[in-house]
Design a protein around this motif. Structure first.
Motif, PDB file in Angstrom:
ATOM      1  N   GLN A  58      38.727  43.520  44.869  1.00 27.73           N
ATOM      2  CA  GLN A  58      38.732  44.337  43.829  1.00 27.73           C
ATOM      3  C   GLN A  58      37.328  44.835  43.517  1.00 27.73           C
ATOM      4  N   GLU A 106      46.647  44.186  34.393  1.00 29.54           N
ATOM      5  CA  GLU A 106      46.204  43.685  35.524  1.00 29.54           C
ATOM      6  C   GLU A 106      47.418  43.163  36.311  1.00 29.54           C
ATOM      7  N   ARG A 107      47.766  43.426  37.533  1.00 28.44           N
ATOM      8  CA  ARG A 107      48.621  42.893  38.477  1.00 28.44           C
ATOM      9  C   ARG A 107      48.174  41.637  39.022  1.00 28.44           C
ATOM     10  N   SER A 132      51.006  42.627  34.409  1.00 30.04           N
ATOM     11  CA  SER A 132      52.234  43.165  34.834  1.00 30.04           C
ATOM     12  C   SER A 132      51.965  44.328  35.829  1.00 30.04           C
ATOM     13  N   GLY A 134      51.088  47.830  36.375  1.00 30.36           N
ATOM     14  CA  GLY A 134      50.894  49.108  35.530  1.00 30.36           C
ATOM     15  C   GLY A 134      51.122  50.260  35.999  1.00 30.36           C
TER      16      GLY A 134
END
Ligand code: SAH
Length: 217
Positions: A58, A106-107, A132, A134
């Motif tokens: 990321q 944020e996943r 979770s 988003g």
């Protein structure tokens, strides 16, 4: 050169000179210590005019993109804001100085935990990090005055406009997996107003109403 001096120069040469006008946004960007949010070995490049890796494939956006997206939210100080894509937590820290309450989703668990620790350690007490998907927004704390999505979406998940207050603003990159347009959506009593700010490149928004994890284009 000290990091403080580098931040001042970043604000003048990358932000103000390119048209960022909101003095509160400029002051917040001058204050938040971006070098704390990038990987240790990249620390001395934290104020460069570019995006930077933050782990797990990321990236933390270029300072100008952070400033532009934040400015588009038109925050005055008393808002509740939702951010999708916590990443390093840098954008959350900037929002924290400009709004009263920040929820950030944020996943990827490892990124969320790292960001949460950093934000707590440096006193960004009004930021709440949630792990979770988003793409569904965060209904339990809706409605929001502003929603900012820091990953590229194939389309605008309907949950976002649903979870906005009237006169609320949504900033979201929309397009293909590799290039997008930065869209500004305003929710009014009459309906949704949409405009496009600029072209941009974000990592994909992955989830139920976003891209599939394995999808390759
Ligand atoms: N705002 C961040 C940069 C985010 S990079 C910063 O300032 O550092 C985009 C982030 O969005 C990545 O961390 C990625 O894992 C996350 N992301 C992608 N899809 C997501 C989803 N459906 N829900 C929550 N986060 C998501």
């Amino acid at each position: 050169m000290s990091y403080e001096k580098q931040r001042y120069l970043m604000v003048e040469s990358q932000l103000r000179s390119r048209g960022i006008k909101d003095e509160r946004v400029l002051a917040a960007m001058e204050k938040v210590q971006r070098h704390l949010f990038v990987d240790r070995d990249m620390e001395d490049r934290a104020y460069d005019d570019c995006a930077m890796p933050v782990g797990e494939g990321q990236t933390i956006s270029q300072p100008y993109m952070v400033a532009l997206m934040t400015e588009l939210l038109e925050l005055k100080g008393d808002e509740k804001v939702l951010e999708i894509g916590t990443g390093s937590g840098y954008q959350s820290a900037v929002l924290s100085l400009l709004a009263s309450e920040v929820y950030t989703v944020e996943r990827i668990q490892s990124l969320a935990i790292k960001a949460q620790k950093l934000l707590a350690a440096y006193g960004y007490a009004n930021v709440n990090v949630v792990i979770s998907d988003g793409t569904l927004g965060l209904p339990e704390h809706a409605p929001y005055d502003g929603i900012i999505v820091t990953a590229g979406a194939p389309k605008i998940p309907f949950q976002y406009t649903e979870q906005l207050k009237i006169n609320g603003r949504l900033v979201i990159p929309v397009g293909s997996r590799y290039s997008q347009e930065l869209c500004l959506i305003r929710k009014t009593l009459q309906g949704i107003e949409r405009s496009v700010s600029t072209g941009c490149v974000f990592v994909p928004l992955i989830g139920k109403d976003g891209w599939e994890e394995t999808e390759i284009y």
